[in-house]
Design an enzyme around this catalytic site. Structure first.
Site, PDB file in Angstrom:
ATOM      1  N   ARG A  48      49.248  42.396  41.673  1.00  0.00           N
ATOM      2  CA  ARG A  48      48.660  42.130  40.360  1.00  0.00           C
ATOM      3  C   ARG A  48      49.711  41.960  39.276  1.00  0.00           C
ATOM      4  O   ARG A  48      49.359  41.700  38.121  1.00  0.00           O
ATOM      5  CB  ARG A  48      47.782  43.314  39.973  1.00  0.00           C
ATOM      6  N   ARG A  64      30.596  51.967  39.395  1.00  0.00           N
ATOM      7  CA  ARG A  64      31.978  51.822  38.935  1.00  0.00           C
ATOM      8  C   ARG A  64      32.093  52.081  37.441  1.00  0.00           C
ATOM      9  O   ARG A  64      31.369  51.500  36.643  1.00  0.00           O
ATOM     10  CB  ARG A  64      32.500  50.422  39.297  1.00  0.00           C
ATOM     11  N   ARG A  95      39.609  44.069  31.381  1.00  0.00           N
ATOM     12  CA  ARG A  95      40.063  43.695  32.736  1.00  0.00           C
ATOM     13  C   ARG A  95      40.421  42.211  32.776  1.00  0.00           C
ATOM     14  O   ARG A  95      41.417  41.823  33.409  1.00  0.00           O
ATOM     15  CB  ARG A  95      38.955  43.996  33.763  1.00  0.00           C
ATOM     16  N   LYS A 133      36.417  38.736  45.478  1.00  0.00           N
ATOM     17  CA  LYS A 133      37.508  39.113  46.396  1.00  0.00           C
ATOM     18  C   LYS A 133      37.007  40.099  47.459  1.00  0.00           C
ATOM     19  O   LYS A 133      37.265  39.935  48.646  1.00  0.00           O
ATOM     20  CB  LYS A 133      38.680  39.757  45.624  1.00  0.00           C
ATOM     21  N   ARG A 139      26.114  43.802  39.117  1.00  0.00           N
ATOM     22  CA  ARG A 139      26.467  44.855  40.080  1.00  0.00           C
ATOM     23  C   ARG A 139      26.261  46.240  39.472  1.00  0.00           C
ATOM     24  O   ARG A 139      25.981  47.198  40.180  1.00  0.00           O
ATOM     25  CB  ARG A 139      27.928  44.678  40.490  1.00  0.00           C
TER      26      ARG A 139
HETATM   27  P1  AP5 Z   1      33.114  41.274  44.252  1.00  0.00           P
HETATM   28  O1  AP5 Z   1      33.206  40.751  45.636  1.00  0.00           O
HETATM   29  O2  AP5 Z   1      33.006  42.735  44.062  1.00  0.00           O
HETATM   30  O3  AP5 Z   1      34.327  40.706  43.361  1.00  0.00           O
HETATM   31  P2  AP5 Z   1      35.792  41.272  43.153  1.00  0.00           P
HETATM   32  O4  AP5 Z   1      36.651  40.086  42.869  1.00  0.00           O
HETATM   33  O5  AP5 Z   1      36.157  42.160  44.287  1.00  0.00           O
HETATM   34  O6  AP5 Z   1      35.554  42.085  41.807  1.00  0.00           O
HETATM   35  P3  AP5 Z   1      36.115  43.506  41.356  1.00  0.00           P
HETATM   36  O7  AP5 Z   1      35.245  43.920  40.230  1.00  0.00           O
HETATM   37  O8  AP5 Z   1      36.262  44.421  42.510  1.00  0.00           O
HETATM   38  O9  AP5 Z   1      37.529  43.042  40.853  1.00  0.00           O
HETATM   39  P4  AP5 Z   1      38.663  43.828  40.138  1.00  0.00           P
HETATM   40  O10 AP5 Z   1      39.829  42.981  40.365  1.00  0.00           O
HETATM   41  O11 AP5 Z   1      38.314  44.114  38.717  1.00  0.00           O
HETATM   42  O12 AP5 Z   1      38.650  45.257  40.851  1.00  0.00           O
HETATM   43  P5  AP5 Z   1      39.687  46.069  41.735  1.00  0.00           P
HETATM   44  O13 AP5 Z   1      38.907  47.021  42.515  1.00  0.00           O
HETATM   45  O14 AP5 Z   1      40.619  45.180  42.439  1.00  0.00           O
HETATM   46  O15 AP5 Z   1      31.885  40.529  43.544  1.00  0.00           O
HETATM   47  C1  AP5 Z   1      31.408  40.929  42.276  1.00  0.00           C
HETATM   48  C2  AP5 Z   1      29.875  40.840  42.258  1.00  0.00           C
HETATM   49  O16 AP5 Z   1      29.498  39.470  42.398  1.00  0.00           O
HETATM   50  C3  AP5 Z   1      29.194  41.580  43.416  1.00  0.00           C
HETATM   51  O17 AP5 Z   1      27.995  42.141  42.968  1.00  0.00           O
HETATM   52  C4  AP5 Z   1      28.930  40.475  44.464  1.00  0.00           C
HETATM   53  O18 AP5 Z   1      27.822  40.760  45.266  1.00  0.00           O
HETATM   54  C5  AP5 Z   1      28.710  39.265  43.574  1.00  0.00           C
HETATM   55  N1  AP5 Z   1      29.177  38.003  44.175  1.00  0.00           N
HETATM   56  C6  AP5 Z   1      30.310  37.810  44.911  1.00  0.00           C
HETATM   57  N2  AP5 Z   1      30.433  36.528  45.267  1.00  0.00           N
HETATM   58  C7  AP5 Z   1      29.370  35.873  44.723  1.00  0.00           C
HETATM   59  C8  AP5 Z   1      28.939  34.512  44.734  1.00  0.00           C
HETATM   60  N3  AP5 Z   1      29.644  33.560  45.378  1.00  0.00           N
HETATM   61  N4  AP5 Z   1      27.811  34.185  44.082  1.00  0.00           N
HETATM   62  C9  AP5 Z   1      27.087  35.156  43.406  1.00  0.00           C
HETATM   63  N5  AP5 Z   1      27.422  36.470  43.370  1.00  0.00           N
HETATM   64  C10 AP5 Z   1      28.564  36.828  44.019  1.00  0.00           C
HETATM   65  O19 AP5 Z   1      40.526  46.868  40.628  1.00  0.00           O
HETATM   66  C11 AP5 Z   1      39.932  47.862  39.846  1.00  0.00           C
HETATM   67  C12 AP5 Z   1      40.976  48.620  39.049  1.00  0.00           C
HETATM   68  O20 AP5 Z   1      41.868  49.305  39.960  1.00  0.00           O
HETATM   69  C13 AP5 Z   1      41.908  47.786  38.173  1.00  0.00           C
HETATM   70  O21 AP5 Z   1      41.338  47.522  36.906  1.00  0.00           O
HETATM   71  C14 AP5 Z   1      43.140  48.702  38.074  1.00  0.00           C
HETATM   72  O22 AP5 Z   1      42.899  49.757  37.174  1.00  0.00           O
HETATM   73  C15 AP5 Z   1      43.215  49.298  39.473  1.00  0.00           C
HETATM   74  N6  AP5 Z   1      44.028  48.494  40.402  1.00  0.00           N
HETATM   75  C16 AP5 Z   1      43.597  47.924  41.574  1.00  0.00           C
HETATM   76  N7  AP5 Z   1      44.600  47.271  42.173  1.00  0.00           N
HETATM   77  C17 AP5 Z   1      45.679  47.430  41.365  1.00  0.00           C
HETATM   78  C18 AP5 Z   1      47.016  46.942  41.452  1.00  0.00           C
HETATM   79  N8  AP5 Z   1      47.421  46.164  42.473  1.00  0.00           N
HETATM   80  N9  AP5 Z   1      47.876  47.282  40.465  1.00  0.00           N
HETATM   81  C19 AP5 Z   1      47.487  48.065  39.432  1.00  0.00           C
HETATM   82  N10 AP5 Z   1      46.226  48.533  39.287  1.00  0.00           N
HETATM   83  C20 AP5 Z   1      45.328  48.220  40.256  1.00  0.00           C
HETATM   84 MG    MG Z   2      36.750  44.175  44.458  1.00  0.00          MG
END
Ligand code: AP5
Ligand code: MG
Length: 196
Positions: free
Chosen positions: A89, A134, A145, A14, A128
């Site tokens: 979410r 993180r 997660r 994402k 990563r």
């Molecule tokens: P990346 O692009 O970072 O993927 P991502 O989907 O953004 O993964 P996240 O780990 O950020 O997702 P998340 O949903 O757990 O985290 P968030 O910050 O939203 O890619 C991942 C890796 O793969 C990278 O190294 C990249 O280079 C690699 N990659 C990407 N595409 C690739 C490909 N095609 N091929 C190979 N490699 C690839 O949430 C974190 C926390 O915040 C939650 O757990 C919660 O506690 C809180 N939170 C956030 N939003 C909310 C909400 N709306 N409500 C409640 N709590 C929330």
């Molecule tokens: Mg992300």
């Protein structure tokens, strides 16, 4: 305005694809995860409140995250549209987002559901871990997660499907190919809607 939700499990790409989309289509990126992590890093009152949720991979309570999102949407002036990454979410968040955007007459146009197999998600997030800082990138928390995603976030899939806004994207391909598929969908949408 062009408003896109990027929907997908942890590690599906994402964040990576959001950056590509905002650059090409000149949109504003809103990642609630990034905003919350910044708050934790800066030891702000919100950061102190949410740290333990992020560390455990639990969702931050809706009221906190909706406030954070509204502040960002309403303080953004003269933007061509938003890319929502990691929000909504929960069904409650999805309904609130619709209300907020309708009040501004800027509804969601497209929800891109990035699909990636579970073992690949682990591989990417653990990969990563070697470069990132993180607190939620370890095997135990990733497991939680993913469970939280399945239980609390996946129901949104049907919510947007019913609105006919959902398009699935194969997220297993290399980054550029995934972005190619995403661009095709966005370009097609723009070509049939002259107002975007
Ligand atoms: P990346 O692009 O970072 O993927 P991502 O989907 O953004 O993964 P996240 O780990 O950020 O997702 P998340 O949903 O757990 O985290 P968030 O910050 O939203 O890619 C991942 C890796 O793969 C990278 O190294 C990249 O280079 C690699 N990659 C990407 N595409 C690739 C490909 N095609 N091929 C190979 N490699 C690839 O949430 C974190 C926390 O915040 C939650 O757990 C919660 O506690 C809180 N939170 C956030 N939003 C909310 C909400 N709306 N409500 C409640 N709590 C929330
Ligand atoms: Mg992300």
């Amino acid at each position: 305005m062009l408003n896109i939700v990027l929907f997908g499990p942890p590690g599906s790409g994402k964040g990576t694809q959001s950056l590509n989309i905002i650059k090409k289509y000149e949109l504003m990126h809103i990642s609630t995860g990034d905003i919350l992590r910044d708050a934790v890093k800066n030891l702000s009152p919100i950061g102190i409140k949410v740290k333990s949720y992020l560390d455990k991979g639990e969702l931050v309570p809706d009221e906190v995250v909706i406030d954070v999102l509204m502040e960002k949407v309403f303080s953004s002036k003269d933007v061509k549209g938003f890319v929502f990454d990691g929000f909504p979410r929960t069904l409650n968040q999805a309904e609130k987002l619709d209300k907020i955007l309708v009040s501004k007459s800027i509804p969601i146009n497209l929800v891109l559901a990035v699909e990636v197999a579970e073992e690949e998600l682990y591989k990417r997030i653990l990969g990563r871990k070697t470069t990132g800082d993180r607190s939620d990138d370890n095997e135990e928390v990733i497991k939680n997660r993913l469970a939280v995603y399945k239980n609390q976030t996946l129901p949104i899939f049907d919510f947007y499907k019913k609105q006919k806004k959902l398009v699935s994207i194969n997220g297993m391909a290399p980054v550029d190919n995934v972005f190619g598929s995403i661009s095709e969908v966005i370009d097609e949408m723009i070509s049939v809607n002259s107002k975007l």
